[in-house]
Design a protein around this motif. Structure first.
Motif, PDB file in Angstrom:
ATOM      1  N   VAL A   1       0.851  -1.183   0.000  1.00 50.69           N
ATOM      2  CA  VAL A   1       0.000   0.000   0.000  1.00 50.69           C
ATOM      3  C   VAL A   1       0.890   1.238   0.000  1.00 50.69           C
ATOM      4  O   VAL A   1       2.038   1.183   0.442  1.00 50.69           O
ATOM      5  CB  VAL A   1      -0.933   0.019   1.236  1.00 50.69           C
ATOM      6  CG1 VAL A   1      -1.924  -1.128   1.164  1.00 50.69           C
ATOM      7  CG2 VAL A   1      -0.140  -0.060   2.527  1.00 50.69           C
ATOM      8  N   PRO A   2       0.388   2.369  -0.503  1.00 53.62           N
ATOM      9  CA  PRO A   2       1.211   3.585  -0.517  1.00 53.62           C
ATOM     10  C   PRO A   2       1.562   4.037   0.897  1.00 53.62           C
ATOM     11  O   PRO A   2       0.723   4.010   1.798  1.00 53.62           O
ATOM     12  CB  PRO A   2       0.318   4.610  -1.215  1.00 53.62           C
ATOM     13  CG  PRO A   2      -0.703   3.809  -1.950  1.00 53.62           C
ATOM     14  CD  PRO A   2      -0.913   2.586  -1.137  1.00 53.62           C
ATOM     15  N   PHE A   3       2.810   4.419   1.094  1.00 56.75           N
ATOM     16  CA  PHE A   3       3.228   4.960   2.380  1.00 56.75           C
ATOM     17  C   PHE A   3       4.221   6.085   2.151  1.00 56.75           C
ATOM     18  O   PHE A   3       4.708   6.278   1.027  1.00 56.75           O
ATOM     19  CB  PHE A   3       3.825   3.863   3.281  1.00 56.75           C
ATOM     20  CG  PHE A   3       5.047   3.188   2.711  1.00 56.75           C
ATOM     21  CD1 PHE A   3       6.322   3.699   2.927  1.00 56.75           C
ATOM     22  CD2 PHE A   3       4.931   2.019   1.969  1.00 56.75           C
ATOM     23  CE1 PHE A   3       7.442   3.082   2.413  1.00 56.75           C
ATOM     24  CE2 PHE A   3       6.055   1.385   1.456  1.00 56.75           C
ATOM     25  CZ  PHE A   3       7.310   1.921   1.682  1.00 56.75           C
ATOM     26  N   LEU A   4       4.527   6.801   3.217  1.00 57.46           N
ATOM     27  CA  LEU A   4       5.353   8.001   3.105  1.00 57.46           C
ATOM     28  C   LEU A   4       6.603   7.876   3.980  1.00 57.46           C
ATOM     29  O   LEU A   4       6.618   8.261   5.133  1.00 57.46           O
ATOM     30  CB  LEU A   4       4.551   9.239   3.508  1.00 57.46           C
ATOM     31  CG  LEU A   4       3.354   9.551   2.597  1.00 57.46           C
ATOM     32  CD1 LEU A   4       2.510  10.665   3.189  1.00 57.46           C
ATOM     33  CD2 LEU A   4       3.839   9.943   1.201  1.00 57.46           C
ATOM     34  N   GLY A   5       7.625   7.269   3.415  1.00 59.25           N
ATOM     35  CA  GLY A   5       8.918   7.188   4.091  1.00 59.25           C
ATOM     36  C   GLY A   5       9.110   5.941   4.905  1.00 59.25           C
ATOM     37  O   GLY A   5      10.046   5.185   4.670  1.00 59.25           O
ATOM     38  N   ASP A   6       8.270   5.687   5.874  1.00 63.81           N
ATOM     39  CA  ASP A   6       8.272   4.455   6.664  1.00 63.81           C
ATOM     40  C   ASP A   6       7.006   3.684   6.344  1.00 63.81           C
ATOM     41  O   ASP A   6       5.939   4.286   6.163  1.00 63.81           O
ATOM     42  CB  ASP A   6       8.331   4.751   8.166  1.00 63.81           C
ATOM     43  CG  ASP A   6       9.719   5.157   8.629  1.00 63.81           C
ATOM     44  OD1 ASP A   6       9.849   5.550   9.797  1.00 63.81           O
ATOM     45  OD2 ASP A   6      10.670   5.081   7.828  1.00 63.81           O
TER      46      ASP A   6
ATOM     47  N   LEU B   1      -1.163   6.755   4.142  1.00 65.95           N
ATOM     48  CA  LEU B   1      -1.974   7.903   3.742  1.00 65.95           C
ATOM     49  C   LEU B   1      -3.367   7.820   4.355  1.00 65.95           C
ATOM     50  O   LEU B   1      -3.954   6.741   4.462  1.00 65.95           O
ATOM     51  CB  LEU B   1      -2.094   7.947   2.225  1.00 65.95           C
ATOM     52  CG  LEU B   1      -0.803   8.230   1.443  1.00 65.95           C
ATOM     53  CD1 LEU B   1      -1.004   7.891  -0.014  1.00 65.95           C
ATOM     54  CD2 LEU B   1      -0.390   9.669   1.604  1.00 65.95           C
ATOM     55  N   ASP B   2      -3.888   8.965   4.729  1.00 69.38           N
ATOM     56  CA  ASP B   2      -5.280   9.055   5.179  1.00 69.38           C
ATOM     57  C   ASP B   2      -6.226   9.244   4.007  1.00 69.38           C
ATOM     58  O   ASP B   2      -7.338   8.699   3.989  1.00 69.38           O
ATOM     59  CB  ASP B   2      -5.446  10.228   6.153  1.00 69.38           C
ATOM     60  CG  ASP B   2      -5.474   9.792   7.596  1.00 69.38           C
ATOM     61  OD1 ASP B   2      -5.242   8.593   7.852  1.00 69.38           O
ATOM     62  OD2 ASP B   2      -5.700  10.644   8.468  1.00 69.38           O
ATOM     63  N   ARG B   3      -5.764  10.026   3.014  1.00 74.62           N
ATOM     64  CA  ARG B   3      -6.700  10.432   1.957  1.00 74.62           C
ATOM     65  C   ARG B   3      -5.918  10.805   0.697  1.00 74.62           C
ATOM     66  O   ARG B   3      -4.856  11.426   0.770  1.00 74.62           O
ATOM     67  CB  ARG B   3      -7.518  11.630   2.434  1.00 74.62           C
ATOM     68  CG  ARG B   3      -8.670  12.044   1.539  1.00 74.62           C
ATOM     69  CD  ARG B   3      -9.374  13.261   2.128  1.00 74.62           C
ATOM     70  NE  ARG B   3     -10.546  13.625   1.373  1.00 74.62           N
ATOM     71  CZ  ARG B   3     -11.777  13.190   1.635  1.00 74.62           C
ATOM     72  NH1 ARG B   3     -11.979  12.371   2.649  1.00 74.62           N
ATOM     73  NH2 ARG B   3     -12.809  13.566   0.910  1.00 74.62           N
ATOM     74  N   VAL B   4      -6.448  10.418  -0.455  1.00 80.29           N
ATOM     75  CA  VAL B   4      -5.923  10.829  -1.756  1.00 80.29           C
ATOM     76  C   VAL B   4      -7.105  11.292  -2.606  1.00 80.29           C
ATOM     77  O   VAL B   4      -8.078  10.550  -2.768  1.00 80.29           O
ATOM     78  CB  VAL B   4      -5.183   9.690  -2.484  1.00 80.29           C
ATOM     79  CG1 VAL B   4      -4.651  10.181  -3.828  1.00 80.29           C
ATOM     80  CG2 VAL B   4      -4.052   9.140  -1.637  1.00 80.29           C
TER      81      VAL B   4
END
Length: 260
Positions: free
Chosen positions: A180-185, A190-193
């Motif tokens: 799933v998409p994640f940001l760095g760790d 993500l909460d929302r796109v």
């Protein structure tokens, strides 16, 4: 063009990693944004060890070949989801710090030295450390890790129609993706796109060129491309956000990615 608005409670974008201190850039980096867009499109950006094209010398995944070219513009959201203006001072995530314990285990037993607990005897350094710890960790170091809280970012995507269409379809779930998409760790999800066909107001980040005009608030160095096989070839640039939120990003805010 396509426009994405992403929100996440936590994120981190490592500028470097030391054993005891792991900082973060203060905003979403172009390199991370490119990887995120590729993930949305279901395009694998990693070349794993053992796959064709991997040099076998680097114990890490490299950048895959055949990735699409595009341009990205990045900004802090200038409006919330209700359309209310977000002031400049409140538009950017905050840098937070957490402390952890790093347990350091010696590799091998080391050299034999005089045993302080048995005069006239010698023992391995690792054995002495383990014995004196009495079953506890023999070497504990505090580690500082930075992360961002309350990230709200807008990403502009300028690419060929086929690439934009793949992003749309990928967000609709038409393509499989790794994880799933994640940001760095991988625990910073993500909460929302949200996907838009028209730009949204944002404090767009533009490159800082030269020393004219004096210092600019929130200037930060952001990575553009990371070369894991040769870190000397990793590229970055000083960026600073515009003081006013605008729907249309300035020309200089677009960062090109040539693909591979």
């Amino acid at each position: 063009m396509l426009w994405l608005r992403i929100e996440a409670p936590f994120a981190t974008f490592r500028t470097f990693t030391a054993g005891w201190y792991r900082p973060t850039a203060t905003f979403l980096t172009p390199s991370a944004a490119y990887g995120l867009v590729m993930n949305f499109a279901g395009i694998e950006t990693r070349l794993r060890e053992g796959e064709d094209g991997h040099n076998g010398k680097t114990p890490a995944s490299l950048t895959a070949k055949g990735l699409p070219s595009l341009k990205l513009a990045i900004g802090a959201a200038g409006e919330d989801r209700r359309g209310q203006t977000i002031p400049f001072e409140e538009a950017f995530p905050r840098v937070q710090t957490t402390y952890q314990q790093l347990h350091n285990y010696p590799v091998g037993k080391g050299n034999k030295v005089d045993d302080p607990d048995a005069p006239g005897e010698k023992a391995y350094q690792g054995d002495i450390a383990a014995r004196r710890a009495q079953g506890n960790k023999s070497n504990i170091t505090p580690v500082r890790r930075e992360f961002l809280s309350d990230l709200r970012a807008v990403i502009g995507i300028d690419a060929e129609i086929a690439v934009l269409d793949r992003v749309r379809r990928g967000l609709a779930g038409e393509f499989p993706r790794y994880g799933v998409p994640f940001l760095g760790d991988n625990n910073f999800l993500l909460d929302r796109v949200e996907l838009f066909n028209a730009p949204k107001p944002a404090y767009w980040f533009v490159p800082v060129a030269g020393a004219g005009g004096g210092p600019r608030p929130r200037t930060v160095r952001l990575t553009i491309a990371i070369d894991r096989a040769d870190l000397s070839r990793t590229t970055s640039q000083l960026f600073a956000p515009e003081a006013e939120a605008n729907a249309t990003p300035p020309v200089e805010s677009w960062t090109p990615f040539a693909g591979t």
